[in-house]
Every structure is written in structure tokens, then in C-alpha cells.
Design a protein around this motif. Structure first.
Motif, short mmCIF file in Angstrom:
data_model
loop_
_atom_site.label_atom_id
_atom_site.label_comp_id
_atom_site.label_asym_id
_atom_site.label_seq_id
_atom_site.Cartn_x
_atom_site.Cartn_y
_atom_site.Cartn_z
N GLU A 14 -34.65 -25.99 -1.38
CA GLU A 14 -34.74 -24.54 -1.14
C GLU A 14 -34.19 -24.34 0.27
O GLU A 14 -34.72 -24.90 1.24
CB GLU A 14 -36.17 -24.06 -1.23
CG GLU A 14 -36.73 -24.10 -2.65
CD GLU A 14 -38.12 -23.52 -2.73
OE1 GLU A 14 -38.36 -22.45 -2.15
OE2 GLU A 14 -38.96 -24.16 -3.38
N SER A 15 -33.13 -23.57 0.39
CA SER A 15 -32.44 -23.45 1.68
C SER A 15 -33.34 -22.93 2.79
O SER A 15 -34.32 -22.21 2.54
CB SER A 15 -31.21 -22.54 1.54
OG SER A 15 -31.60 -21.18 1.47
N GLN A 16 -33.00 -23.30 4.00
CA GLN A 16 -33.74 -22.82 5.16
C GLN A 16 -33.66 -21.31 5.25
O GLN A 16 -34.60 -20.66 5.70
CB GLN A 16 -33.18 -23.45 6.43
CG GLN A 16 -33.36 -24.95 6.48
CD GLN A 16 -32.75 -25.54 7.72
OE1 GLN A 16 -33.30 -25.38 8.80
NE2 GLN A 16 -31.61 -26.20 7.57
N TYR A 17 -32.54 -20.75 4.84
CA TYR A 17 -32.34 -19.31 4.88
C TYR A 17 -33.28 -18.60 3.89
O TYR A 17 -33.92 -17.61 4.22
CB TYR A 17 -30.89 -18.97 4.54
CG TYR A 17 -30.60 -17.50 4.53
CD1 TYR A 17 -30.37 -16.80 5.72
CD2 TYR A 17 -30.55 -16.78 3.34
CE1 TYR A 17 -30.11 -15.44 5.71
CE2 TYR A 17 -30.29 -15.43 3.32
CZ TYR A 17 -30.07 -14.76 4.51
OH TYR A 17 -29.82 -13.41 4.49
N ASN A 18 -33.35 -19.14 2.65
CA ASN A 18 -34.15 -18.50 1.61
C ASN A 18 -35.64 -18.80 1.73
O ASN A 18 -36.46 -18.02 1.26
CB ASN A 18 -33.66 -18.93 0.22
CG ASN A 18 -32.30 -18.37 -0.08
OD1 ASN A 18 -31.96 -17.27 0.35
ND2 ASN A 18 -31.50 -19.12 -0.80
N ASN A 19 -35.98 -19.94 2.32
CA ASN A 19 -37.39 -20.31 2.44
C ASN A 19 -37.62 -21.06 3.75
O ASN A 19 -37.79 -22.28 3.76
CB ASN A 19 -37.82 -21.17 1.24
CG ASN A 19 -39.31 -21.23 1.10
OD1 ASN A 19 -40.05 -20.96 2.05
ND2 ASN A 19 -39.78 -21.61 -0.07
N PRO A 20 -37.63 -20.33 4.86
CA PRO A 20 -37.77 -20.98 6.17
C PRO A 20 -39.07 -21.76 6.34
O PRO A 20 -39.12 -22.70 7.12
CB PRO A 20 -37.69 -19.82 7.17
CG PRO A 20 -37.85 -18.57 6.39
CD PRO A 20 -37.50 -18.88 4.97
N ASP A 21 -40.11 -21.42 5.58
CA ASP A 21 -41.37 -22.15 5.67
C ASP A 21 -41.24 -23.60 5.18
O ASP A 21 -42.06 -24.44 5.53
CB ASP A 21 -42.47 -21.46 4.86
CG ASP A 21 -42.88 -20.12 5.47
OD1 ASP A 21 -42.58 -19.90 6.66
OD2 ASP A 21 -43.48 -19.30 4.74
N LYS A 22 -40.22 -23.88 4.37
CA LYS A 22 -40.02 -25.23 3.85
C LYS A 22 -38.95 -26.01 4.61
O LYS A 22 -38.57 -27.10 4.21
CB LYS A 22 -39.65 -25.18 2.37
CG LYS A 22 -40.81 -24.84 1.46
CD LYS A 22 -40.44 -25.11 0.03
CE LYS A 22 -41.65 -25.03 -0.87
NZ LYS A 22 -41.31 -25.41 -2.24
N SER A 23 -38.47 -25.47 5.70
CA SER A 23 -37.37 -26.13 6.42
C SER A 23 -37.76 -27.51 6.96
O SER A 23 -36.91 -28.39 7.07
CB SER A 23 -36.84 -25.25 7.54
OG SER A 23 -37.83 -25.07 8.53
N ASP A 24 -39.03 -27.72 7.28
CA ASP A 24 -39.49 -29.01 7.79
C ASP A 24 -40.25 -29.82 6.75
O ASP A 24 -40.82 -30.87 7.07
CB ASP A 24 -40.39 -28.81 9.01
CG ASP A 24 -39.64 -28.25 10.19
OD1 ASP A 24 -38.42 -28.50 10.30
OD2 ASP A 24 -40.25 -27.55 11.02
N ASP A 25 -40.26 -29.38 5.51
CA ASP A 25 -40.98 -30.06 4.44
C ASP A 25 -40.11 -31.20 3.90
O ASP A 25 -39.07 -30.98 3.30
CB ASP A 25 -41.30 -29.06 3.32
CG ASP A 25 -42.09 -29.65 2.18
OD1 ASP A 25 -42.30 -30.88 2.15
OD2 ASP A 25 -42.50 -28.86 1.30
N ILE A 26 -40.56 -32.44 4.10
CA ILE A 26 -39.79 -33.61 3.68
C ILE A 26 -39.56 -33.62 2.17
O ILE A 26 -38.54 -34.13 1.69
CB ILE A 26 -40.47 -34.93 4.14
CG1 ILE A 26 -39.55 -36.12 3.97
CG2 ILE A 26 -41.78 -35.14 3.40
CD1 ILE A 26 -38.47 -36.20 4.97
N ASP A 27 -40.48 -33.02 1.40
CA ASP A 27 -40.32 -32.96 -0.05
C ASP A 27 -39.26 -31.94 -0.48
O ASP A 27 -38.94 -31.84 -1.66
CB ASP A 27 -41.65 -32.63 -0.72
CG ASP A 27 -42.65 -33.74 -0.57
OD1 ASP A 27 -42.24 -34.92 -0.51
OD2 ASP A 27 -43.86 -33.45 -0.50
N ASN A 28 -38.73 -31.20 0.49
CA ASN A 28 -37.69 -30.20 0.22
C ASN A 28 -36.32 -30.69 0.71
O ASN A 28 -35.39 -29.92 0.80
CB ASN A 28 -38.07 -28.88 0.91
CG ASN A 28 -37.15 -27.74 0.52
OD1 ASN A 28 -36.84 -27.55 -0.65
ND2 ASN A 28 -36.69 -27.00 1.51
#
Length: 80
Positions: A14-28
Motif C-alpha cells: 500500500e503506497s506511502q501516498y495512499n496509506n502513510p500510516d503503513k509507510s514504516d510497516d515492515i509487513d507492507n
């Protein structure tokens, strides 16, 4: 082996742009060729791209093992 993977980008499912909350999620995240990652831009990764990644990473691991003739223990798995 490090040379092979050092040439990859860390991509986001899930892109950093579309979901910034997952930008540091290793599973993403996953490793990907830079040109594919850059071309996708802010779009999310598709299931087809993830399937292609899984096939390519498995092939790359086999190539490395054959090249160095040493066993490599690894685990590759993405939930889709």
C-alpha cells in the motif's frame, strides 16, 4: 548475495501516498527492481505484481545458490 539485493528498492504494497500510516510497516514492504517501483509511482501494488515478485525472488535465490554452490536457508512469504 548482498550485491543482488542492494540493487533493489524497498517497495510498499500500500503506497506511502495512499496509506502513510503503513509507510514504516515492515509487513507492507518488499524488495523490487527500481524501474518497476518508480514506474508505479503512488499506486498500490497489485496482486499480479506481488505474484511476479514471489516468482522472481525464488528464481534469484536459486541462481545465487547455484552460483556459489552453498546452501542458503531463507523464508519468503507474503500474505495476499
Amino acid at each position: 548475495m548482498f550485491d543482488t539485493f542492494s540493487k533493489k528498492h524497498i517497495s510498499h504494497i500500500e503506497s506511502q501516498y495512499n496509506n502513510p500510516d503503513k509507510s514504516d510497516d515492515i509487513d507492507n514492504t518488499f524488495l523490487e527492481d527500481p524501474d518497476i517501483n518508480i514506474k508505479r509511482g503512488s499506486e498500490n501494488t497489485t496482486n499480479e505484481e506481488i505474484e511476479s515478485y514471489e516468482k522472481n525472488i525464488a528464481s534469484e535465490m536459486v541462481r545465487i545458490v547455484k552460483k556459489y554452490k552453498k546452501p542458503v536457508i531463507t523464508s519468503v512469504g507474503l500474505e495476499t
